[in-house]
Each structure stands twice: as C-alpha cells, then as structure tokens.
Design a protein around this motif. Structure first.
Motif, short mmCIF file in Angstrom:
data_model
loop_
_atom_site.label_atom_id
_atom_site.label_comp_id
_atom_site.label_asym_id
_atom_site.label_seq_id
_atom_site.Cartn_x
_atom_site.Cartn_y
_atom_site.Cartn_z
N ALA A 95 -8.41 -75.40 -52.27
CA ALA A 95 -7.88 -75.34 -53.63
C ALA A 95 -8.92 -75.71 -54.69
N ALA A 96 -9.74 -76.70 -54.41
CA ALA A 96 -10.76 -77.10 -55.39
C ALA A 96 -11.73 -75.95 -55.66
N ASP A 97 -12.10 -75.20 -54.60
CA ASP A 97 -12.98 -74.06 -54.77
C ASP A 97 -12.30 -72.94 -55.55
N VAL A 98 -11.01 -72.73 -55.28
CA VAL A 98 -10.26 -71.70 -56.00
C VAL A 98 -10.22 -72.00 -57.48
N VAL A 99 -9.89 -73.24 -57.82
CA VAL A 99 -9.78 -73.63 -59.23
C VAL A 99 -11.12 -73.52 -59.94
N ARG A 100 -12.21 -73.91 -59.26
CA ARG A 100 -13.54 -73.84 -59.89
C ARG A 100 -14.05 -72.40 -60.01
N ALA A 105 -11.85 -65.77 -57.10
CA ALA A 105 -10.80 -65.86 -56.09
C ALA A 105 -9.70 -64.84 -56.34
N LYS A 106 -9.31 -64.67 -57.60
CA LYS A 106 -8.27 -63.69 -57.93
C LYS A 106 -8.75 -62.27 -57.68
N SER A 107 -9.99 -62.00 -58.03
CA SER A 107 -10.54 -60.66 -57.83
C SER A 107 -10.58 -60.31 -56.34
N VAL A 108 -11.03 -61.26 -55.52
CA VAL A 108 -11.11 -61.03 -54.08
C VAL A 108 -9.71 -60.81 -53.50
N ALA A 109 -8.74 -61.61 -53.94
CA ALA A 109 -7.37 -61.48 -53.44
C ALA A 109 -6.80 -60.10 -53.76
N ARG A 110 -7.08 -59.60 -54.95
CA ARG A 110 -6.58 -58.27 -55.33
C ARG A 110 -7.23 -57.18 -54.49
N GLN A 111 -8.53 -57.30 -54.25
CA GLN A 111 -9.23 -56.28 -53.47
C GLN A 111 -8.77 -56.24 -52.03
N ASP A 136 -0.82 -63.98 -63.57
CA ASP A 136 -0.74 -63.26 -62.32
C ASP A 136 -1.22 -64.18 -61.20
N PHE A 137 -0.64 -63.99 -60.03
CA PHE A 137 -0.91 -64.90 -58.92
C PHE A 137 -1.03 -64.05 -57.65
N PRO A 138 -2.24 -63.55 -57.36
CA PRO A 138 -2.41 -62.64 -56.23
C PRO A 138 -2.54 -63.33 -54.88
N PHE A 139 -2.22 -64.62 -54.82
CA PHE A 139 -2.34 -65.39 -53.58
C PHE A 139 -1.00 -65.40 -52.85
N VAL A 140 -1.05 -65.27 -51.53
CA VAL A 140 0.18 -65.12 -50.76
C VAL A 140 0.80 -66.45 -50.36
#
Length: 224
Positions: A95-100, A105-111, A136-140
């Motif tokens: 989570a800390a890496d996602v927030v930073r 992280a969002k771009s990778v999740a969408r791809q 938007d929240f592309p995380f599952v």
C-alpha cells in the motif's frame, strides 16, 4: 515477494537469519531478475496444480519498481497461461508503494485487467485516507494490514479502522481480505465485520507448493 526493510538485521538467536534479509533492496538491479523468477515459478506451480489436482487462484507480491521497467507489462502478458481453466493472476503491491506511485499503479492496473491480471493493494493501514478521494479505483482487492486485524476482537479502535477501510472498499466494489488472523476471537470479529476473505496462521502457515497440494487441495481447510 517482499523487499527487506532498511532496518532488517539477521537474528543472533540460534544463528537464524530471517529470509527477508536476503531480498535485494528496491534499487538493486537483481530485484528485476528475482521478480521474473517469482512470476515464472508461480505460473509453473499453477500448471502443476491444474494437471495433478485442480485449479486455484494464484497471487504474488511484486514491488512497484518492477513496473517502472518499460517491458514489464508486456513480459507479464506473455507469461500468462493460455488455458480455459486459468482464472487469472493477482499481483499484490504494498500500500505504501501504491500511494507513493499512485498514477503508475493505476495505469498498470488498467493495462493488465484486459489480460486477466489484477492488482491488489497489500498491507493497507494508515495510508487508507489517501485513497478516499479517488474517482476511479482499478484495483480488485484491498488487504488490510495485520496491525489492525491481530487483536481486533478486543480493540474497538482497530475495529473502527477496519470498518472505515471496508466502507472504502465497498464503495469501489473491491474485495477485502483480513490479514493476520491467528485466534478464533479475531476470526469471528472479522467475519462479523463482513470481510470477503480471511488469511492467517489460524488456518495454515506458509508452506511449499508440494505440501500445499498434498494437504490443502485434498483436504479443504475447515474452521479450527
């Protein structure tokens, strides 16, 4: 796979060195090689399970730095099994890496979602308010850090934080996982709070793929 903390030190007790001590730091060039190894090993294990036992959901931990390499997404896509029983891969990012690195992280999740690969936010704790304002929240999936799960049965503050994160996840339609459940009382508490999944030593400890296949796959885990 988790990178070791800068403060990790080998234990002198009985000469035991924690496994995390051997993981490279996030800027180590060998981390990319190790990440590819973990991906390949997980896919090989899945093929073994589907051949000899049955299909399972697989997930691995990867550092956000893996996705800073231009070919990382393409490489992941090439390694996914072309099999009708393959239900997908979940990649857990701290989570800390996602927030930073939220935009990355969002771009990778969408791809990746078009290739049956989903991103899970791992060890979410005090960072959760940073996600509230997202449109938007592309995380599952959201996995709540064990610091808010372990002992929650007797701690109203922990329960309050858990419920706030659960509300956040529900608003985005994300699955929730309670990490670090080690007692029956904590299990019943997180079940009452309506977590989707529960993870912890109460059910099983980390094990090898072979032992997992021989025990858990043949004899489903039941409530202790």
């Amino acid at each position: 796979m988790r990178r070791r903390s800068a403060h990790t030190r080998p234990s002198s007790d009985l000469g035991v060195v924690p496994p995390a001590y051997f993981l490279p730091d996030k800027d180590d060039p060998y981390l990319l090689i190790l990440s590819h190894f973990v991906i390949g090993r997980a896919i090989d294990d899945w093929r073994n399970f589907i051949t000899q036992h049955r299909g399972i959901e697989i997930s691995i931990n990867l550092p956000i730095t893996f996705f800073q390499h231009p070919e990382s997404v393409a490489s992941l896509r090439r390694q996914m099994p072309d099999h009708p029983a393959f239900e997908g891969l979940i990649i857990e990012i701290d989570a800390a890496d996602v927030v930073r690195n939220l935009d990355l992280a969002k771009s990778v999740a969408r791809q990746l979602r078009f290739n049956n690969i989903a991103i899970s936010i791992d060890n979410l704790g005090s960072e959760w308010p940073s996600l509230v304002a997202l449109h938007d929240f592309p995380f599952v999936e959201i996995k709540i850090d064990r610091q808010f799960i372990t002992g929650c049965a007797d701690d109203r503050l922990r329960q309050t934080v858990c419920r706030q994160i659960l509300d956040l996840a529900n608003s985005f339609g994300a699955r929730t996982v309670a990490q670090g459940v080690a007692t029956r009382s904590d299990f019943f508490t997180v079940r009452e709070m309506d977590f989707d999944l529960v993870q912890g030593f109460l059910f099983a400890k980390p094990t090898t793929a072979q032992k997992f296949a021989l025990t858990t796959l043949r004899h489903p885990v039941t409530m202790p």
